[in-house]
Write an enzyme that holds these catalytic residues in place. Structure first.
Site, PDB file in Angstrom:
ATOM      1  N   GLY A  17       0.846  -1.196   0.000  1.00 37.00           N
ATOM      2  CA  GLY A  17       0.000   0.000   0.000  1.00 37.00           C
ATOM      3  C   GLY A  17       0.872   1.232   0.000  1.00 37.00           C
ATOM      4  N   GLY A  20      -0.026   9.151   0.746  1.00 36.20           N
ATOM      5  CA  GLY A  20       0.633  10.429   0.491  1.00 36.20           C
ATOM      6  C   GLY A  20       2.119  10.370   0.718  1.00 36.20           C
ATOM      7  CG  PHE A  21       3.272  11.940   4.168  1.00 34.74           C
ATOM      8  CD1 PHE A  21       3.037  11.058   5.232  1.00 34.74           C
ATOM      9  CD2 PHE A  21       2.482  13.085   4.080  1.00 34.74           C
ATOM     10  CE1 PHE A  21       2.060  11.338   6.167  1.00 34.74           C
ATOM     11  CE2 PHE A  21       1.495  13.357   5.020  1.00 34.74           C
ATOM     12  CZ  PHE A  21       1.280  12.498   6.080  1.00 34.74           C
ATOM     13  CB  ALA A  22       3.168   6.600   4.639  1.00 39.08           C
ATOM     14  CE  LYS A  23       8.945   2.550   0.211  1.00 40.00           C
ATOM     15  NZ  LYS A  23       9.822   2.672  -0.944  1.00 40.00           N
ATOM     16  CE  LYS A  39       1.185   5.274   7.953  1.00 41.98           C
ATOM     17  NZ  LYS A  39       0.001   5.495   8.818  1.00 41.98           N
ATOM     18  CG  ASP A 131     -10.196   8.964   7.216  1.00 44.68           C
ATOM     19  OD1 ASP A 131      -9.090   8.806   6.672  1.00 44.68           O
ATOM     20  OD2 ASP A 131     -11.269   9.006   6.572  1.00 44.68           O
TER      21      ASP A 131
HETATM   22  C1  LIG Z   1      -3.421  -9.789   1.766  1.00 40.74           C
HETATM   23  O1  LIG Z   1      -3.396  -8.635   1.040  1.00 40.74           O
HETATM   24  C2  LIG Z   1      -3.386  -7.494   1.755  1.00 40.74           C
HETATM   25  C3  LIG Z   1      -3.741  -6.372   1.039  1.00 40.74           C
HETATM   26  C4  LIG Z   1      -3.738  -5.156   1.679  1.00 40.74           C
HETATM   27  C5  LIG Z   1      -3.385  -5.063   3.028  1.00 40.74           C
HETATM   28  C6  LIG Z   1      -3.038  -6.198   3.743  1.00 40.74           C
HETATM   29  N1  LIG Z   1      -2.684  -6.140   5.104  1.00 40.74           N
HETATM   30  C7  LIG Z   1      -2.335  -5.044   5.802  1.00 40.74           C
HETATM   31  N2  LIG Z   1      -2.126  -5.149   7.130  1.00 40.74           N
HETATM   32  C8  LIG Z   1      -1.826  -4.054   7.862  1.00 40.74           C
HETATM   33  C9  LIG Z   1      -1.704  -2.808   7.248  1.00 40.74           C
HETATM   34  C10 LIG Z   1      -1.485  -1.582   8.048  1.00 40.74           C
HETATM   35  C11 LIG Z   1      -2.054  -1.448   9.323  1.00 40.74           C
HETATM   36  C12 LIG Z   1      -1.941  -0.258  10.026  1.00 40.74           C
HETATM   37  C13 LIG Z   1      -1.275   0.825   9.473  1.00 40.74           C
HETATM   38  C14 LIG Z   1      -1.215   2.134  10.180  1.00 40.74           C
HETATM   39  O2  LIG Z   1      -0.660   3.093   9.686  1.00 40.74           O
HETATM   40  N3  LIG Z   1      -1.784   2.280  11.356  1.00 40.74           N
HETATM   41  C15 LIG Z   1      -1.864   3.554  12.028  1.00 40.74           C
HETATM   42  C16 LIG Z   1      -3.104   3.520  12.842  1.00 40.74           C
HETATM   43  O3  LIG Z   1      -3.764   2.517  12.770  1.00 40.74           O
HETATM   44  N4  LIG Z   1      -3.416   4.599  13.569  1.00 40.74           N
HETATM   45  C17 LIG Z   1      -4.547   4.702  14.383  1.00 40.74           C
HETATM   46  C18 LIG Z   1      -5.528   3.672  14.451  1.00 40.74           C
HETATM   47  C19 LIG Z   1      -6.646   3.863  15.255  1.00 40.74           C
HETATM   48  C20 LIG Z   1      -6.806   5.052  15.974  1.00 40.74           C
HETATM   49  C21 LIG Z   1      -5.833   6.039  15.897  1.00 40.74           C
HETATM   50  C22 LIG Z   1      -4.719   5.873  15.090  1.00 40.74           C
HETATM   51  C23 LIG Z   1      -0.681   0.694   8.240  1.00 40.74           C
HETATM   52  C24 LIG Z   1      -0.794  -0.500   7.528  1.00 40.74           C
HETATM   53  C25 LIG Z   1      -1.901  -2.764   5.851  1.00 40.74           C
HETATM   54  O4  LIG Z   1      -1.729  -1.585   5.187  1.00 40.74           O
HETATM   55  C26 LIG Z   1      -1.924  -1.545   3.785  1.00 40.74           C
HETATM   56  C27 LIG Z   1      -2.956  -0.446   3.536  1.00 40.74           C
HETATM   57  C28 LIG Z   1      -3.115  -0.150   2.055  1.00 40.74           C
HETATM   58  C29 LIG Z   1      -4.102   0.998   1.892  1.00 40.74           C
HETATM   59  N5  LIG Z   1      -5.374   0.682   2.511  1.00 40.74           N
HETATM   60  C30 LIG Z   1      -5.286   0.304   3.906  1.00 40.74           C
HETATM   61  C31 LIG Z   1      -4.305  -0.833   4.109  1.00 40.74           C
HETATM   62  N6  LIG Z   1      -2.217  -3.871   5.146  1.00 40.74           N
HETATM   63  C32 LIG Z   1      -3.043  -7.443   3.102  1.00 40.74           C
END
Ligand SMILES: COc1cccc(Nc2ncc(-c3ccc(C(=O)NCC(=O)Nc4ccccc4)cc3)c(OCC3CCNCC3)n2)c1
Length: 335
Positions: A17, A20-23, A39, A131
């Site tokens: 995924g 903007g400024f993160a992958k 991330k 969000d």
């Molecule tokens: C199997 O194929 C797949 C296909 C796609 C994904 C996965 N799995 C999978 N697991 C984990 C992640 C992840 C979790 C948390 C954060 C994060 O940045 N948390 C910050 C956070 O949660 N703050 C917060 C929460 C609650 C309150 C306050 C603050 C970043 C990434 C992920 O990301 C990929 C993105 C791509 C764009 N759309 C959303 C998911 N993807 C798996």
């Protein structure tokens, strides 16, 4: 060169995924073998958003809940910030819904109870999510939902019920008062977004469409949306209570916890408290760490209790997660 610290502890795989400024990259924690999501944020690209990212990281550190993606490890280098987070093998709820066209009322209810649990917990910690949308809800390997947040959620100054002004979140899911730039209450706008999410679970489409043309935003402002004829009366009633244009008429999260629609087929109200309190640590995981690091249990317990979100925190949390999934918690000898 900048990746050398993260590569000490993790194998990095493909990008899953990018925003903007993160992958976000899929990765594996070497010691436990557990998959994680990393991330990667470019500090230069972040610019003055760096301070709000630090706010989000602090928010994450306080949020330990069975339906919120867990933060395991924070690595900051000169160029990047690496957040090691819980990986959800089922991907985005959005794709789950679209792949099944729409979900049965029972499936929607089971999922929605988990969303309400996560949001009630986030609010209990003094945060508003702001969000909530299917893209920010992930499915784990046991078909449980995990809430995440790619934008920024704020810990409103002085608690949850002070009016906020910054417009954030995605327009299509945002409450009317946010769209109109009015002062709004975080907990109230989260209820609206949860109503939009519930509609999407039950109907497979967005109630106000993408909000691209003006007529849709007029419908949103008046809270008018299409009710499919196959929707049950109890579902319609709940949607009506959540998608109230006047935030003061909108149902509160507290009342959602035991709402008749959420209770159908369940004997207990939604459990919103965390299963993973930061203060009670798991004896077995502590024991495994003390053997592995050749330190006394007290030393390990003190180190974990500091919650530095370093390698030690990550290893403890990943062991805890393995245990919760019934997997053996053995640490691999460093080869
Ligand atoms: C199997 O194929 C797949 C296909 C796609 C994904 C996965 N799995 C999978 N697991 C984990 C992640 C992840 C979790 C948390 C954060 C994060 O940045 N948390 C910050 C956070 O949660 N703050 C917060 C929460 C609650 C309150 C306050 C603050 C970043 C990434 C992920 O990301 C990929 C993105 C791509 C764009 N759309 C959303 C998911 N993807 C798996």
């Amino acid at each position: 060169a900048d990746y050398q610290e993260v590569l000490q502890y993790y194998d990095l795989y493909e990008t899953i995924g990018s925003g903007g400024f993160a992958k976000v990259k899929l990765a594996r924690h070497l010691l436990t073998g557990e998959k994680v999501a990393i991330k990667i944020m470019d500090k230069l690209a972040l610019g003055d958003s760096l301070s709000s990212i630090k706010l989000e990281i602090d928010a994450m550190k306080n949020l330990s809940h069975q339906h919120i993606c867990r933060l395991y490890h924070v690595i900051e280098t000169s160029k990047n910030i690496f957040l090691v987070l819980e990986y959800c093998s089922g991907g985005e709820l959005y794709n789950y819904i679209t792949s099944k066209c729409r979900l049965s009322e029972e499936r929607s209810r089971a999922f929605f109870r988990q969303i309400v649990s996560a949001i009630a917990y986030v609010h209990s910690q003094g945060y508003a999510h702001r969000d909530i949308k299917p893209e920010n809800v992930l499915v784990d390997e046991e078909h449980n939902l995990k809430l995440t947040d790619f934008g920024l959620c704020a810990k409103p100054k002085g608690g949850l019920d002070k009016p906020l002004h910054t417009r954030c979140g995605s327009p299509a899911y945002a409450a009317p008062e946010v769209i109109q730039g009015k002062a709004y209450i975080g907990s109230e706008v989260d209820v609206w977004s949860m109503g939009v999410l519930l509609y999407t679970l039950l109907c497979g489409v967005h109630p106000f469409d993408a909000g691209d043309n003006t007529t849709m935003s007029v419908y949103r402002r008046n809270g008018e949306y299409n009710i499919p004829e196959w929707l049950s009366p109890s579902s319609m009633l709940l949607l009506n209570q959540m998608l109230q244009v006047d935030p003061k008429k909108r149902i509160t999260v507290k009342h959602l916890l035991h709402h008749p629609w959420l209770m159908e087929g369940y004997s207990r109200a939604v459990k919103w408290q965390t299963d993973y309190p930061l203060v009670q640590l798991d004896e077995e995981c502590i024991a495994e760490l003390s053997v592995f690091y050749k330190q006394s249990k007290e030393t390990i317990l003190d180190l974990i209790s500091e919650w530095k979100y370093d390698e030690m925190s990550a290893t403890y949390l990943l062991l805890q997660s393995k245990k919760a999934r019934g997997k053996p918690i053995r640490l691999r000898a460093p080869y």
